[in-house]
Design an enzyme around this catalytic site. Structure first.
Site, PDB file in Angstrom:
ATOM      1  CG  HIS A 146      -1.805   1.165   1.375  1.00 51.60           C
ATOM      2  ND1 HIS A 146      -3.112   1.173   0.964  1.00 51.60           N
ATOM      3  CD2 HIS A 146      -1.563   2.399   1.873  1.00 51.60           C
ATOM      4  CE1 HIS A 146      -3.639   2.356   1.203  1.00 51.60           C
ATOM      5  NE2 HIS A 146      -2.715   3.128   1.758  1.00 51.60           N
ATOM      6  CD  GLU A 147       1.484   3.527   3.684  1.00 55.60           C
ATOM      7  OE1 GLU A 147       1.633   4.571   3.032  1.00 55.60           O
ATOM      8  OE2 GLU A 147       0.472   3.286   4.366  1.00 55.60           O
ATOM      9  CG  HIS A 153       0.323   6.322  -0.496  1.00 58.52           C
ATOM     10  ND1 HIS A 153      -0.645   7.130  -1.023  1.00 58.52           N
ATOM     11  CD2 HIS A 153      -0.291   5.583   0.471  1.00 58.52           C
ATOM     12  CE1 HIS A 153      -1.815   6.899  -0.412  1.00 58.52           C
ATOM     13  NE2 HIS A 153      -1.624   5.958   0.501  1.00 58.52           N
ATOM     14  CD  GLU A 161      -5.724   5.316   0.365  1.00 60.09           C
ATOM     15  OE1 GLU A 161      -4.765   6.062   0.631  1.00 60.09           O
ATOM     16  OE2 GLU A 161      -5.975   4.269   1.006  1.00 60.09           O
TER      17      GLU A 161
END
Lengths: 490, 490
Positions: A255-256, A259, A285
């Site tokens: 997820h990160e 980003h 996101e």
């Protein structure tokens, strides 16, 4: 020097100071000594005072009035600087500094309260933060909706009304899907065992590499609440390790990485300019979510991950890669948003959206917040919150003043659904590569069609340009229904 | 608000921004991704521009003219602010920003050159740094000595003439002692073996605790060139690990603990004021040196350390604690200042002092520096420098513009000698406690008599107040001769 170049030189240093503030935030949540909390609050407060003075420097209005943009990119930069100036000039310097100091301190208090499962320890601070954020919203709102004034900071162009309407359209299909999978006969097995921290982190690193994270311009650390931070050449990620749940570490990391790859993918010519970072929280996101879910939780990628985890941890107690894929995507009643599956995640957001709208509107007092949370959670999820760390204390957002931020998570999911549909139509061989632990056909498309542009286009326009159609919630819901009906044999 | 309180509020934020700059420096040397070097230089440059504008803000002159100090502490604060204002107002903003940007970049270039043993890679950058520092010195010197203008920033009140005279007095006794111990029949054994990194770091942590380092307000990391950084509530230390030389890690740690305990020991009421940090580099170094040498390399403490190291690493191949003490204090021909013994250390400083004076005076070109270094080293130490990483490239100081800094190391040793003599006379039981791994009788005395005062008294005055006599080099030389003649049986 022209007015334009003077303004850009000034903005360059403001952007650099902003990056410093982000770096201090990273430091505070990863490596800072515990006893430094009060000192760091003073440091952040001083930097925020400088930043506020720069963002509201009267010369900006003068430069903007005289500046001529030589091209489209420059015109967008002027737009963004004007937007920032108009927002910040309305916020008194005293309020900006108080908010910065308080939200630096309040993060530590929230962490203590969460660790001790003690809501009362946190409420006075939350009340202070809320009062300041309401004051900020009033300064920004022009008699309009207070919540919209805050939301606009994270997702320019969005409104509580349009978000609420979208949530209303999404909720029935999500609830129906959730109820169907929870009631299905075929239920994926849970992963059982203890998975050593170092091995989890090693696999997390392998996954980050598979998704194209550039270690030369970033690093991975642990944090209570995983986040990514920083700009083009220094975009760091964090994760957390739960020894009984390696997916927490692995998917927080992916997820990160989403980003950070967005930041790392931006045209380096845009560094230290207003288009040199992601355009909105929702678009940001969309990147973290498409990496984590549409790519990272896909059958091809989990097939590859199954091999890696079996090599690292030994027999996982699952018969095959298909069972592993089902386990990765297992839908169960649960309390924690960040650990939620794709089906229920947006229901968590809707709960927060309604509660924080009520807080900002003054219709809900912080003293009643825990009860409101627990009542709503029981109603939405059918289970009673056992303790505040699994309920109202689970997220850092309100502690640090991020009211109006939560809905951008669902917007990100919606955008990810759109991008996934467009990308799958445009790029052959994504699944074949994912099955080999190589996400590059997908990430190359995302970089080319979205990431490299940074803040050049408005959020919804950016998604529309990348996808070729106006973003709606339909692709996400179609994707979720197809995926989970398949996994659950419905 | 009075002029005094307005000035102090302004100064508070300047001090906070200074701490941020230190934190960025720490980040750069410990955890920063390699690819972030150029970006960090821009960030530091922007922050330095802000700091320079604050340090030279014309309102300071006005406040100073109108401010009335309510007490002695306040009077000293006004003195220090005035001193800083007068210095910085002479340095053009452009020069300050260029220096900050360049010295942020040059550190990486120095590290590359050092790793590759390639002086040529570093020289163009060094030439740029030197040119800017000479420009700075010219702006500060009032037709006086350029070197003194730089030295004064690190050690207010010191001059190259007085330092040189002291060095001239010290050199004969140090050379005589060095020659005597190198020629002695009794020679301590070297430590032989490989000492795993994690165990070295564990012992380093135990030693830091023994010397009173407050982990709640600090942390230990690794860096190429160990340093301490930060203020009262966040003072971090670094060390380095050489697997064949555990004393490098242990004594680098104790050295940096001395620096950080000084900061941690300052009256917390002084935080964010000009007296809220160590008063000079020389006094700072007196703390690191007395912790490292007079306490850390004493027979009682090494007796305790011998036990800890034997427990951790097994048999060290030494017969007893006395032999271990001799090994810790072993004097050998060597090239690296930071690894040098107490006897030869100050000779390393004298070499650098003379070379950097010549560079600043324009009497030595950077292109001739390596040859000058090697010639001088052979003459002073009797051995030929084998490669630049063991010679002219070993220290980061010149790369980051720290000309005039080196002599403060010897001044620190001299001050440590004075403090040790006074402390031993005043406090009973220091050795008995050190033998149990407890430095608190000594560190309590240092905190009470020196550390807590921060920047309240001028450097030489501070030492005189703590010791009860005016500082001279004699106590250090007496201590060295007694200690090393004992160890070497002379």
């Amino acid at each position: 020097m022209t007015a334009y170049s003077e303004l850009m030189a000034f903005q360059h240093d403001t952007e650099a100071l902003n990056l410093i503030a982000e770096r201090l935030g990273w430091d505070q949540e990863t490596v800072m000594p515990r006893g430094a909390t009060a000192q760091r609050a003073e440091e952040i407060g001083a930097l925020e005072t400088v930043l506020h003075a720069r963002r509201t420097d009267p010369r900006i209005a003068d430069w903007l009035a005289r500046a001529e943009a030589p091209d489209e990119v420059s015109a967008r930069m002027l737009d963004l600087i004007g937007r920032s100036y108009n927002r910040h000039a309305r916020i008194p310097a005293r309020l900006a500094a108080e908010l910065a100091r308080l939200t630096s301190l309040s993060q530590g208090i929230w962490a203590e309260a969460r660790a001790a499962d003690n809501v009362a320890h946190f409420l006075p601070t939350l009340a202070e933060v809320l009062a300041l954020k309401r004051e900020e919203a009033q300064a920004l709102a022009d008699d309009g909706d207070l919540y919209d004034a805050l939301l606009d900071d994270y997702e320019p162009g969005a409104s509580a009304r349009s978000m609420g309407a979208m949530f209303d359209r999404m909720r029935p299909r999500l609830v129906a899907l959730r109820d169907a999978v929870l009631g299905a006969e075929r239920q994926p097995a849970a992963l059982d065992g203890v998975f050593p921290e170092n091995t989890q982190l090693r696999i997390a690193r392998i996954c980050a590499t598979a998704f194209g994270y550039d270690w030369n311009r970033g690093r991975l650390d642990q944090a209570v609440h995983p986040f990514s931070s920083g700009g083009v050449s220094d975009s760091r990620i964090t994760t957390r390790v739960v020894e009984t749940d390696p997916f927490n570490c692995i998917y927080s990391t992916i997820h990160e990485v989403g980003h950070s790859c967005y930041e790392q993918g931006i045209d380096p010519d845009y560094a230290f300019t207003p288009v040199g970072h992601g355009v909105s929280m929702g678009v940001h996101e969309s990147q973290s979510r498409i990496y984590e879910n549409q790519l990272g939780r896909s059958a091809p990628f989990t097939g590859w991950l199954y091999q890696r985890m079996t090599e690292a941890f030994g027999d996982l107690g699952l018969p095959d890669a298909a069972a592993f894929h089902a386990t990765v995507n297992r839908v169960t009643p649960g309390f924690i948003r960040t650990e939620s599956d794709e089906v229920q995640y947006n229901l968590h957001i809707m709960l927060r959206f309604d509660l924080e709208r009520a807080l900002i509107a003054g219709k809900l007092e912080v003293n009643d917040l825990e009860e409101a949370w627990n009542t709503r959670f029981l109603s939405d999820f059918g289970v009673a919150v056992p303790r505040p760390s699994q309920g109202v204390l689970q997220d850092v957002h309100w502690a640090v003043g991020l009211f109006g931020y939560f809905p951008t998570y669902t917007l990100g999911n919606v955008y990810a659904g759109c991008l996934n549909q467009a990308m799958r139509a445009a790029v052959p061989g994504i699944d074949e590569s994912l099955a080999k632990g190589d996400a590059s056909p997908a990430t190359d498309w995302l970089r080319e069609n979205l990431q490299r542009h940074g803040g050049l286009y408005k959020p919804a326009k950016m998604i529309e340009m990348a996808c070729g159609f106006q973003p709606t919630e339909a692709p996400l819901l179609d994707y979720l229904e197809a995926k989970f009906k398949g996994i659950y044999g419905l």
